[in-house]
Structure formats: structure tokens, C-alpha cells
Design an enzyme around this catalytic site. Structure first.
Site, PDB file in Angstrom:
ATOM      1  N   HIS A 174       0.855  -1.192   0.000  1.00 50.04           N
ATOM      2  CA  HIS A 174       0.000   0.000   0.000  1.00 50.04           C
ATOM      3  C   HIS A 174       0.882   1.230   0.000  1.00 50.04           C
ATOM      4  O   HIS A 174       1.848   1.307   0.766  1.00 50.04           O
ATOM      5  CB  HIS A 174      -0.878  -0.013   1.252  1.00 50.04           C
ATOM      6  N   LYS A 614     -15.560   2.862  -7.351  1.00 46.97           N
ATOM      7  CA  LYS A 614     -15.120   3.856  -8.335  1.00 46.97           C
ATOM      8  C   LYS A 614     -16.059   3.863  -9.531  1.00 46.97           C
ATOM      9  O   LYS A 614     -16.300   4.900 -10.150  1.00 46.97           O
ATOM     10  CB  LYS A 614     -13.682   3.535  -8.773  1.00 46.97           C
TER      11      LYS A 614
END
Length: 952
Positions: A174, A614
Site C-alpha cells: 500500500h 469507483k
């Protein structure tokens, strides 16, 4: 039916101005009770902050200290309306970047220390509850077993439901987790010292010495660079992921597995839980090549070898300590079992001194350790072994697998118990036996992942090279499935060592061959899954299986075999909707159904939280996931296959984040079935697993929720949920339209998003090993979900966690109070909807339109800026208003007292970081480019990610 043509009301300009002018922290109130409960926390924060201030004054100078202190006072003044953001922002205008750097570092280090204090406070509160004998808290194993007892389940029912129970946290890389090992270690040392301060009655001299120790650690933290200067490599990410094993997993996971098994055996004595180890570990670091060109065959080998090296060293260290502890003399211990004597006498290298007949347990441990050394030598080479022990390793017989190792440890265990020394057997030996069950010789399962488009391209090339099909891409879906099925029932390979292939094909085949090598060296658990991103069809699944066949992992035949499961990942809302049909069609192929049967009759399916969000926004994505799970459960039941779901959750609510316990209980009926895999990412890993106490708590919550969801009815909609499902079909569609109207249909939205957030800087500032986009485009669809969410988080809009909900609810309710009453009832009784709303409220509480407005000023096009920002603020206010109507309170954090206290106590400290980031972005984009300003922007990103704790 809901109204479909109305436009949600837009707040008047005065209301929008008010929203911009009011910091969100002003909308959060903590009553006197809350203040009393948090006084120890505030004491810790003041204490640590004071020590940090002393360090800053001594080592950065009085002027820097004054700037930090004035910034802090201004930040709190903003909350109380004694200061304005203009006042605070003005402090940074015109100052050199070198002057701002220590201020950024000060507030970032303060965020680290505040995180630490909050974790200690939660620990303190839990201990208070336990000492008081309070009822078991939700999300604890004790709480889960209490619920099972109330349900009156039989031993047979529990055993049948949990026979293959498995909980797998999968560690992933990440970009916001960039802390170095030195910072990580300093935090842990401060945590331990603060525990001593909290729990020990200290004399004045001892207290002074302890404060000096803590101050020293804070000084080390202050003088340690928080981030690397160079771009992270996958090797860095591998090292970062493995650090959590030494920090917590090696201690906590085996102990927790033992505890769960013992608790189940005590509660259900007629059931057999002897072989159960519910928690195992997974990883994507080094195997996830979707959009990451840096994952190669060499990286796969490095990742799997590094994991195996870590667990081998752990086993060897534990055996060394066990040898020291098991000093039992045959003159004093009776009886010595024949199996123990035989174990100690065998497999010891010629000429190697043993402890003799008088210390049979040490002799046995010596024999076992020599075989583990031999296994390490064979699979990892000499580097993992101390030079003094290489001769022992070379002359010993290596274990074939971890089961052989465990069998020998069982001999030692049985011998101890035969001599009534169960308490000794239940200590280090029990932990080591469980560690071998859990971690084997591989440590964690490394998943492979690649995008379906890449599979298609390479498979087309392989088929053309082999003369099977000149233009695979031109085939329709039925023709593709027919062709691939033919190849997958044939033993003939498509390639040979002399094949003239493209660089892409060579690389992709190299990766799967490296995975096969890892399986060969470390066992089938080393690479359990091959995940297909953007899976939309049966051919997408078969193409991945063809890759596995070329590497020798999939073997066709009357009974096909493959140690690696093919796992479709359904990501977009459309793909989630069609996922069950894809699964049914694939299972309809005889050879594939035979393969699944050979793999324990289990099919794993991964669900994508990030791209669905998204694609369609928060509510539409959450409902698409729920609907997909219902459909997949039905499809698996009809095919007589056990379904195992893998949840691709991120840290933020927009990527499926939020409290894991609540999220698991919010799954639809039949979706858990004793098995749960979920991704754990970035700073969330540090927040959950950086040290044993928090790791134990968080892993326990996963176990508790999995057990409850498997055995109890947690949906709460009764026998006929059809009406609720229909209502949410309508709500989700309305939310998707509202979201799409902004994100996909507003002209200039991409320009606004890019300019008003640090998106481009995320890609330019050496954060993470992976590019920010799958392709070199500016399309939202091609942007990776992490930078999409991270960008909105940094500028405090938090758009992926709420946008579209307010419009949908307002339009669906209309003037019908009965519909509002229905939503209020769902909120009260349906864990799914309550979880969705609670997580959304948490995001709204962390958002701040006033700060967002300052980022919006980075957009040069004034018309575009005003048009888009007005839409965002209007929807923000509308969503808060609708939440208030449904939840019956304007307090966004009414159901999360801990987060409320956190937001109230420390969010003022985020003000300087946000305002300095805006100032630095202005300068950077106006041409002031230097390594220092880049590093300063990166530090503000890291500081905000640290302070917000779930940012990407």
C-alpha cells in the site's frame, strides 16, 4: 416505484458558505461523561506531546518550536472560532520549505504518538471491563461463544459448520505505508514504556527515569527519517510485510488458534476439533502483478523464499529455546516413552554430540532441529544457516514436509503428557506445534494475480505460436470456451524452451513457472490461488488455468489436479451482477467441475470493493456486492459446491473498509460458511497488527464474526426479505445515477479531480512500487482505486465514502413518510444497512468542506471549480441531512464513542498538515520544483495518512 425524474434540491449559497465555514469537528460534541472517560487518554497525549515539544525545542530551535506551538493553538482556536483558517494558513505563506519541514515532521510525529496513546487507551478500557467482570464485549470470542450458547446449537451442528473453518488475512502492499523499520521499532518501544507507566506504581526516581527513557525514544523518532528518499521497491514491500510476523503474528496466531480449538472443545465436547487451525496467513506482496510491471519471476521467487526463510528461522529459534528448557532428566522423569527414545536416537548426524540417555527430551529436540536445518539447506541454501551448523544440516535427513516435522513434535508432546507434565507441553511446545500447523515451511500463501486483458493477449500469442489458432482475439465467447476446453483436457503443452515469444509472454510464463518452483520447494500452501482481475467471462477463467497448465501446476486427466485454485475477481458493478452466471457456466464444464471436486469441492470467488465503488459510488457498490453474494451463494448451492468468498477490502470505507466485525456480520445468509479471506492493507496493517495486544484483538474479532455469521441468523430481515431487496435495488440505482452524474457525466470532472487533489503528486513522489494507473491514460476507469481514494482523502472530501447517498435517499423517500419509516426500520434491524450508514457517517465525520474548499482553489478554471465544488458541497449537506433523518440523530459518531473521542481530541492537529500541503502544492505546481519540496509534500501525505489511520 421511486420517482425517477426529479432533481435533488441544492442548498442555497448561504447554506453552502456555512458548510465551508464550519469545521466538521465543530459538529461533534463530547459530553462530560465522554470527557471523564477520556481523561487518561488526554493525559497520555499531553504527556507525549510535552516530551515531543521538549525534543523540538532542544533540537530544532526555539523559532521552530514557537511555529509548531502557535500552529497548534491556532488549530484549536479554529474549533472554538477564536481563529480562522486564514490565520493559520498565513503562518506558512512565504516561509521556506526548510522552515516548514520540521513543522510537518512535528505534526506527523504527534500523529504517531496520538495513535499509540489511543491504542493504549482502548487497551486500558478493555482491562477495566474485564476486571469488573462486565459481560463479554461484542467482537470478542467470549461474546461469540455466549451467543452460540444462547442459540442452543448441538455439538454436531457446530462441528459440521466449522469442519473446514478458515480465516485468512491477506497482507497487501500500500502506498501510504511508507514508514521505515526504525520508526516502527521506536513506536513499539514507546508503547512498552507507556504500558509500564500506566500499570506500575513508580517512585519519583523511577518515574523520572522512565520519562527520560520515553523522551530518548521520542528523540530517536524525531531524528529518524520518517520516509525513504528513493522510490519503494517490491523488495522493500516484502520486508515491510514480513516485519509483522516478528512483531505479532508469530506470537499471536498460534496462541489464538489453540485458544479457539480449546474453547470449542470445552463447549462442544462430543465434536472433534482436533485438527482445526482457523487462522492462516496470506500475502499479495510479490505475486500481484495486475498493473505492476515490476513483479517478475525473480520477485515471486524472492517473495516466497523470504517468507520461507522467516518461518525457518522462527522454527529453528524456537527449537533452540525448547532445547534449553526441556532439561528433564531420565533419573527424575518417568516414564520415558519408547517413541521419544527412538526419536532422540535417530536422524542425529554421525559424530554430532547429543545429550545422552539422561536428557531424552533434549536428545529428541536435537534430532528434530537437525532435520529442520537439513530442510532449510535443501530449500533455501546455506545463507539461512549459521556456518557452524552447515555440516549438521548437510548430514541430516530433511523433512519431506511440515506434517513430518509436526509428527515428531507430537512425539515429544505425548511423552511429556505421559509423565503428567501437561503444563510444560502446553507452553512453548504447544505454541511451536500450532505454528507448524499454521505456518508450515512456507509461512503464508502467496497469491498470484493478473488482469484478464493480459491473459487474453498472451494466450492468443501462445495459441498462434503452437499453430492452434491464428486469431484467438477474433473468436466469440462460445468458440473461445470450446477451444480452451479442448486444450485443458489435453496434456500437450503449447510452448517449448525454444519458443520465439514476446517479452510479455516470456515474463508472464516466467512468473507462473516461478510459482510452480515455490510450490515444489515449500509445498502446495505456498501458492494457493491464481486471481483473475476484471474477470468477466468463462474464457477469462480458463485462460488463467491454461497458464497454470503450461507451468505444470494444472495436470489434465480423468481426474484433473491443480494445487492452485483459479479465483475470479468480480470488480465492476456489471461484473458483480453477472458473476453468478459466469460461475455457473464455468462449473457447467465437466473437466472444470471435476477439478473443483478434486480441490475439496470448494470454489473461491473474490469480490472487488474498490473498483465497484469507483464505478458506481458508495451505496450502489455496497448493494451490488450484497446482491452478488446472494446470487453466488445460490449458484454454488445449485452446483453442490462449497463457496468461499475473498473480500478485497481496502482501509477506507470507499474501498470496503470499516470495522471488520460489523462488516462480516453484515454479509448475507450463507456467504460466510466458516470461511473468510480478506485483504489487509497499508497503514491499516500497522494499526491492527503492529504489536501483539492489538493483533490479538483484531484477529479475535475476525474469528468471532466468522463463527457468528456461520452459525447464527445475522441478517435480521425475517423469512421474506424480498421487499427489502427490491427497495435497495431502487435506492442503489438512484445513488448510481447521482454519482455518475458527477463522476462520469460532468464535463471537466477529471480535470477538477486532478487539480484539486494531490493525485499527480502521488504518482510522482516515489510512493509505493506500483504505478497509479493500469494504463497510461487520464480516464477514471483506468486509475487504480488506491490513488483514487487516497487523493479524495488527503483533501478531506472523502467522496468515495458517501457521494450519491443523500440524493438517492431524498428522491426515494419523496414526500412519503412511510418510506422514511421503512429506512429507519432497516437501520434498526438490518446489519447490512446499519453498517453501510455507520461507515458512511464515520467518513462524513472525517470530511471537511472548509479544507476541501482550499484544495478546490488549486483548480484554475473558475467556472469548473465553482460548478463541481458546489455539487460536492450540496451533496455533502444533503447526505448528512438524510443520515440524520434515518438514524434519528445529528451526531455522526453516536454509535462509535471511541472514534468520536479521537476525532474531537486530535483532528485539530490535522489542520496544519492540510494547510501546509495546499501551500506546498501551489508552489510545486507553479514551478518550484526541488527534492526538498517533493519530500515535504510526501511527508504531508504520510502525516495525514497516519493521522486519519485509514486513508487509502
Amino acid at each position: 416505484m421511486a420517482a425517477t425524474g426529479s432533481t435533488p434540491d441544492t442548498p442555497n449559497p448561504a447554506a453552502i458558505e456555512q458548510a465551508i465555514a464550519t469545521p466538521m469537528v465543530e459538529r461533534i460534541s463530547v459530553d462530560d461523561t465522554g470527557r471523564v472517560l477520556t481523561e487518561p487518554l488526554r493525559d497520555d497525549i499531553r504527556y507525549l506531546g510535552g516530551l515531543l515539544g521538549d525534543v523540538i525545542r532542544a533540537h530544532a530551535g526555539e523559532e521552530t518550536f514557537r511555529l509548531v506551538e502557535d500552529s497548534r493553538q491556532d488549530a484549536f482556536g479554529i474549533r472554538y472560532a477564536d481563529r480562522t483558517r486564514d490565520d493559520l494558513a498565513a503562518r506558512y505563506v512565504g516561509r521556506g520549505v526548510s522552515d516548514l519541514m520540521p513543522v510537518i515532521r512535528a505534526f506527523t510525529n504527534f500523529a504517531l504518538l496520538a495513535n499509540l496513546a489511543e491504542d493504549l487507551h482502548r487497551e486500558r478500557r478493555r482491562r477495566i471491563h474485564l476486571r469488573a467482570g462486565d459481560p463479554a464485549q461484542p467482537s470478542s470470542l467470549a461474546g461469540a461463544f455466549a451467543k452460540l450458547a444462547d442459540a442452543g446449537l448441538s455439538d454436531a451442528e457446530v462441528a459440521a459448520a466449522l469442519v473446514d473453518a478458515e480465516v485468512v488475512p491477506v497482507i497487501t502492499a500500500h502506498p501510504t505505508e511508507t514508514r521505515r523499520r526504525s520508526v516502527f521499532d521506536a513506536q513499539n518501544r514507546i508503547t512498552e514504556l507507556m504500558r509500564i507507566r500506566s500499570r506500575t506504581e513508580l517512585t519519583p526516581a523511577e518515574e523520572a527515569a522512565l520519562s527520560a527513557d520515553i523522551g530518548r525514544q521520542i528523540l530517536l523518532l524525531w531524528q529518524t527519517a520518517l520516509i525513504r528518499l528513493r522510490r519503494l521497491t517490491i523488495s522493500d514491500e516484502i520486508v515491510t510485510g514480513l516485519r509483522y510476523y516478528g512483531a505479532s503474528f508469530f506470537d499471536v496466531v498460534p496462541a489464538l488458534n489453540n485458544d479457539v480449538r480449546a474453547a470449542l472443545a470445552e463447549a462442544y465436547p462430543d465434536a472433534d476439533f482436533g485438527g482445526m487451525s482457523m487462522i492462516s496467513m496470506g500475502s499479495w506482496i510479490g505475486g500481484d502483478r495486475d498493473g505492476n510491471p515490476f513483479v517478475t519471476a525473480e520477485v515471486v521467487t524472492e517473495a516466497s523464499s523470504s517468507a520461507a526463510r522467516a518461518v525457518m528461522r522462527y522454527h529453528l529459534d524456537q527449537l533452540t529455546t525448547l532445547h534449553q528448557e526441556l532439561s528433564l532428566s531420565a533419573r527424575l522423569f518417568r516414564p520415558v516413552t519408547e517413541a521419544l527414545t527412538e526419536l532422540g536416537a535417530h536422524h542425529v548426524p554421525a559424530g554430532e554430540p547429543v545429550d545422552g540417555d539422561d536428557e531424552p527430551f533434549r536428545s529428541a529436540v536435537t534430532a528434530v532441529r537437525s532435520r529442520v536445518l537439513a530442510r532449510a539447506l535443501v530449500t533455501l541454501g546455506e545463507d539461512v544457516i549459521d556456518p557452524a551448523e552447515r555440516d549438521i544440516a548437510a548430514s541430516s535427513v530433511p523433512y519431506d514436509d511440515a506434517d513430518e516435522f509436526l509428527a515428531d513434535l507430537d512425539v515429544i508432546d505425548e511423552a511429556l503428557r505421559a509423565g503428567s507434565d501437561a503444563s510444560i507441553a502446553d507452553d512453548r511446545l504447544a505454541a511451536l506445534r500450532e505454528a507448524v500447523r499454521t505456518f508450515g515451511f512456507h509461512l503464508s500463501g502467496l497469491d498470484m494475480r493478473q488482469n484478464s486483458e493480459t491473459h487474453e493477449e498472451v494466450v492468443a500469442e501462445l495459441l498462434a505460436w503452437a499453430g492452434v489458432c491464428d486469431d484467438y482475439a477474433a473468436l466469440d465467447e462460445p468458440a473461445r470456451v470450446e477451444l480452451l476446453s479442448r486444450e485443458l483436457t489435453s496434456r500437450r503443452p503449447l510452448t517449448s524452451p525454444d519458443a520465439d515469444l514476446s517479452d510479455l509472454a516470456i515474463k508472464e510464463l516466467g512468473v507462473v513457472h516461478a510459482a510452480a518452483g515455490a510450490v515444489d520447494r515449500f509445498g502446495p500452501r505456498a501458492v494457493p490461488n491464481y486471481i483473475i482481475s476484471m474477470c468477466t467471462s468463462v474464457s477469462d477463467m480458463l485462460e488463467a488455468l491454461l497458464f497454470l497448465k503450461e507451468a505444470g501446476l494444472y495436470v489434465p486427466g480423468a481426474t484433473p489436479s491443480c494445487s492452485v485454485r483459479v479465483v475470479p475477481l468480480f470488480e465492476t458493478i456489471e461484473d458483480l451482477r453477472d458473476g453468478a452466471a459466469t460461475l455457473t457456466a464455468t462449473l457447467g464444464l465437466d473437466f472444470y467441475r471435476d477439478l473443483v471436486r478434486a480441490q475439496g469441492n470448494t470454489q473461491e470467488v473474490m469480490l472487488g470493493y474498490s473498483d465497484s465503488n469507483k464505478d458506481g459510488g458508495y451505496l450502489a457498490a455496497n448493494w451490488a456486492l450484497y446482491r452478488a453474494e446472494l446470487d453466488l451463494v445460490k449458484a454454488a448451492r445449485e452446483a453442490d459446491v462449497r463457496l468461499q468468498l475473498f473480500h478485497g477490502r481496502g482501509g477506507t470505507v470507499g474501498r470496503g473498509g470499516g470495522p471488520s466485525y460489523d462488516a462480516i456480520l453484515a454479509q448475507p445468509p450463507g456467504a460466510v460458511q466458516g470461511a473468510l479471506r480478506l485483504t489487509e492493507q497499508g497503514e491499516i496493517i500497522a494499526a491492527k497488527y503492529a504489536e501483539p495486544v492489538s493483533a490479538r484483538r483484531n484477529l479475535e474479532s475476525l474469528l468471532a464474526a466468522t463463527i457468528e455469521s456461520t452459525l447464527l441468523d445475522t441478517e435480521g430481515l425475517g423469512d421474506d426479505p424480498a421487499e427489502a431487496y427490491a427497495d435497495f435495488d431502487e435506492l442503489a440505482e438512484l445513488a448510481r445515477r447521482a454519482y455518475s452524474a458527477l463522476v462520469h457525466e460532468t464535463p471537466g470532472f477529471v480535470e477538477y479531480f486532478t487539480a484539486s487533489t494531490p493525485l499527480s503528486e502521488i504518482g510522482a513522489l516515489n510512493i509505493g512500487s506500483r504505478p497509479t494507473s493500469r494504463k497510461q491514460t487520464t480516464a477514471i476507469t483506468d486509475l487504480r482505486a488506491i490513488p483514487w481514494v487516497l487523493s479524495w482523502t488527503q483533501c478531506r472530501v472523502m467522496l468515495p465514502g458517501w457521494y450519491g447517498v443523500g440524493s438517492a435517499v431524498q428522491e426515494w423517500i419523496g414526500a412519503d413518510e412511510r418510506r422514511l419509516a421503512k429506512l429507519q426500520d432497516y437501520y434498526e434491524n438490518w446489519p447490512f444497512f446499519r453498517s453501510v450508514m455507520s461507515n458512511m457517517a464515520q467518513v462524513l465525520a472525517k470530511s471537511d468542506m472548509g479544507l476541501a474548499h482550499r484544495y478546490a482553489q488549486l483548480v484554475d478554471d473558475e467556472d469548473l471549480r465553482e460548478r463541481v465544488f458546489t455539487m460536492i458541497v450540496a451533496e455533502h449537506e444533503r447526505t448528512i441531512a438524510m443520515y440524520t433523518k434515518i438514524a434519528g440523530t445529528s451526531d455522526l459518531l453516536a454509535d462509535n464513542a471511541a472514534l468520536k473521542r479521537s476525532v474531537y481530541n486530535r483532528f485539530p492537529y490535522l489542520e496544519p498538515l492540510n494547510l501546509m500541503q495546499v501551500e506546498l502544492l501551489k508552489r510545486f505546481r507553479s514551478g518550484e520544483d526541488s527534492p526538498l519540496i517533493r519530500r515535504a509534500i510526501q511527508l504531508t501525505m504520510n502525516g495525514l495518512a497516519t493521522a486519519l489511520r485509514n486513508s487509502g
